[in-house]
Design a protein around this motif. Structure first.
Motif, PDB file in Angstrom:
ATOM      1  N   ASP A 239       0.840  -1.198   0.000  1.00  0.00           N
ATOM      2  CA  ASP A 239       0.000   0.000   0.000  1.00  0.00           C
ATOM      3  C   ASP A 239       0.876   1.250   0.000  1.00  0.00           C
ATOM      4  O   ASP A 239       1.329   1.717   1.052  1.00  0.00           O
ATOM      5  N   THR A 241      -0.060   4.302  -0.722  1.00  0.00           N
ATOM      6  CA  THR A 241      -0.766   5.444  -0.119  1.00  0.00           C
ATOM      7  C   THR A 241      -0.559   5.471   1.385  1.00  0.00           C
ATOM      8  O   THR A 241      -0.241   6.518   1.975  1.00  0.00           O
ATOM      9  N   LYS A 242      -0.694   4.312   2.019  1.00  0.00           N
ATOM     10  CA  LYS A 242      -0.459   4.217   3.458  1.00  0.00           C
ATOM     11  C   LYS A 242       0.989   4.548   3.788  1.00  0.00           C
ATOM     12  O   LYS A 242       1.275   5.233   4.775  1.00  0.00           O
ATOM     13  N   VAL A 244       3.096   6.492   2.167  1.00  0.00           N
ATOM     14  CA  VAL A 244       3.335   7.934   2.059  1.00  0.00           C
ATOM     15  C   VAL A 244       2.793   8.660   3.292  1.00  0.00           C
ATOM     16  O   VAL A 244       3.472   9.511   3.882  1.00  0.00           O
ATOM     17  N   GLU A 245       1.582   8.307   3.687  1.00  0.00           N
ATOM     18  CA  GLU A 245       0.983   8.961   4.857  1.00  0.00           C
ATOM     19  C   GLU A 245       1.807   8.721   6.116  1.00  0.00           C
ATOM     20  O   GLU A 245       2.064   9.639   6.898  1.00  0.00           O
ATOM     21  N   GLU A 246       2.226   7.482   6.309  1.00  0.00           N
ATOM     22  CA  GLU A 246       2.960   7.145   7.533  1.00  0.00           C
ATOM     23  C   GLU A 246       4.363   7.729   7.529  1.00  0.00           C
ATOM     24  O   GLU A 246       4.850   8.185   8.568  1.00  0.00           O
ATOM     25  N   THR A 247       5.036   7.734   6.373  1.00  0.00           N
ATOM     26  CA  THR A 247       6.388   8.299   6.331  1.00  0.00           C
ATOM     27  C   THR A 247       6.357   9.808   6.547  1.00  0.00           C
ATOM     28  O   THR A 247       7.310  10.375   7.087  1.00  0.00           O
ATOM     29  N   LYS A 248       5.272  10.444   6.160  1.00  0.00           N
ATOM     30  CA  LYS A 248       5.142  11.871   6.447  1.00  0.00           C
ATOM     31  C   LYS A 248       5.011  12.098   7.950  1.00  0.00           C
ATOM     32  O   LYS A 248       5.571  13.057   8.500  1.00  0.00           O
ATOM     33  N   GLN A 249       4.284  11.219   8.620  1.00  0.00           N
ATOM     34  CA  GLN A 249       4.174  11.307  10.082  1.00  0.00           C
ATOM     35  C   GLN A 249       5.510  11.027  10.752  1.00  0.00           C
ATOM     36  O   GLN A 249       5.888  11.678  11.726  1.00  0.00           O
ATOM     37  N   TYR A 253       9.562  10.743   4.871  1.00  0.00           N
ATOM     38  CA  TYR A 253       8.979  10.763   3.535  1.00  0.00           C
ATOM     39  C   TYR A 253      10.009  11.068   2.450  1.00  0.00           C
ATOM     40  O   TYR A 253      10.020  10.431   1.397  1.00  0.00           O
TER      41      TYR A 253
END
Length: 339
Positions: A239, A241-242, A244-249, A253
């Protein structure tokens, strides 16, 4: 030529080269990156081995058999260590190595390995280190500032090189990200019949592998093949999309984007297999010759360390930590030169 060859293995088997001269060049690149085992098993798995010249098959098989003996020994050592940790009730996750090769490449010898990486909780490091020392791994490397693993080694009979165990309590240097290692533990899965030994989820395995490639500056084809194999095996289960979201957190990223941009720039066919969820980042400072230059230690200069340890961090705070680490490395280098 090696890039087109790998693309043929994963994407277009009909485009395998047919000239002996091409395979001589491919062997040179395979040797440079020590990917004999991966290439041999991929050819066998896809029924393509007999389409390559006999000398090519024989050289790959010889190197693969040599790697097999080492992998068998490392597997036995790994299993022994895991049993000790299980008895001592120390939670542990094997990273990469033979467990990774078996699960994602299909055989313990399908991906060469030279050491043992284990993840333990930071609060268990003292007990885990004591277990490792009792098993004879008494050569300890000096712990570097803000580092995330400790190395223990022992010499083996008949081998000029020691076997090294890396005990990790994290995956990145302290102060260079907001990585939540607890989520890796929470989503870890049971390993065989053990209660205290776990394996990373597929998702976190990919997370680990791209970070491993980034830390190693993508200077060998083996890092590309690891990522490629996971994309191939996991397919839609991976995934982006997941991720990208988690690495930004986690403030990782930029490292993800940089690594996958390099991967996709070298193997553009991946855009059709699994499109990137972001616009491909510039790879101006990285090109195919980087892999060849790495052996001459051109790419491992402080300039390129600066690009990685400053430019690929997500926050200014983390970048300054990276600069501090560069300064420490330069200082150690100068001290050794003076000594």
């Amino acid at each position: 030529m090696i890039i087109q060859f790998i693309e043929a293995l994963y994407y277009s088997p009909s485009s395998l080269p047919n000239r002996d001269e091409d395979y001589i060049m491919i062997l040179d690149d395979v040797e440079r990156s020590s990917i004999h085992s991966q290439v041999y098993h991929l050819l066998k798995e896809r029924g393509l081995l007999q389409q390559t010249p006999l000398f090519f098959q024989q050289e790959l098989k010889k190197k693969c058999q040599e790697a097999l003996f080492q992998s068998i020994y490392i597997k036995s050592q790994t299993e022994h260590i895991l049993k000790v940790f299980e008895q001592e009730e120390i939670e542990v996750i094997p990273l990469k190595g033979v467990t990774f090769a078996e699960k994602y490449f299909g055989h313990l010898s399908a991906r060469g390995t030279s050491d043992i990486d284990l993840l333990v909780h930071s609060q268990d490091m003292e007990r885990a280190s004591a277990c490792i020392r009792e098993l004879g791994y008494t050569i300890e490397e000096e712990l570097k500032p803000l580092h995330f693993h400790q190395c223990f080694s022992k010499f083996l009979p008949g081998s000029p090189l020691p076997l090294t165990i890396e005990l990790h309590w994290n995956l990145l240097k302290e102060g260079t990200s907001d990585l939540n290692i607890h989520s890796f533990w929470e989503q870890a899965e049971p390993y065989k019949e053990y209660s205290y030994v776990k394996t990373l989820s597929d998702y976190h395995t990919f997370y680990l592998i791209y970070l491993h490639g980034w830390r190693s500056k993508m200077i060998s084809l083996k890092y590309f093949l690891d990522i490629m194999q996971l994309i191939d095996v996991l397919g839609d289960r991976l995934d982006y999309t997941k991720l990208v979201e988690e690495t930004k957190q986690h403030k990782t990223y930029t490292r993800l984007a940089r690594t996958l941009s390099i991967q996709y720039s070298l193997f553009p066919f991946l855009h059709e297999v699994k499109p990137l969820p972001f616009e491909q980042k510039s790879t101006l400072w990285w090109h195919e010759d980087t892999i060849k230059k790495a052996n001459a230690k051109v790419f491992t200069s402080y300039f390129h360390s600066l690009l990685y340890d400053f430019g690929d961090f997500d926050t200014l705070k983390h970048r300054f930590t990276g600069l501090y680490l560069i300064f420490l490395r330069a200082n150690r280098f100068l001290r050794k030169k003076i000594e």
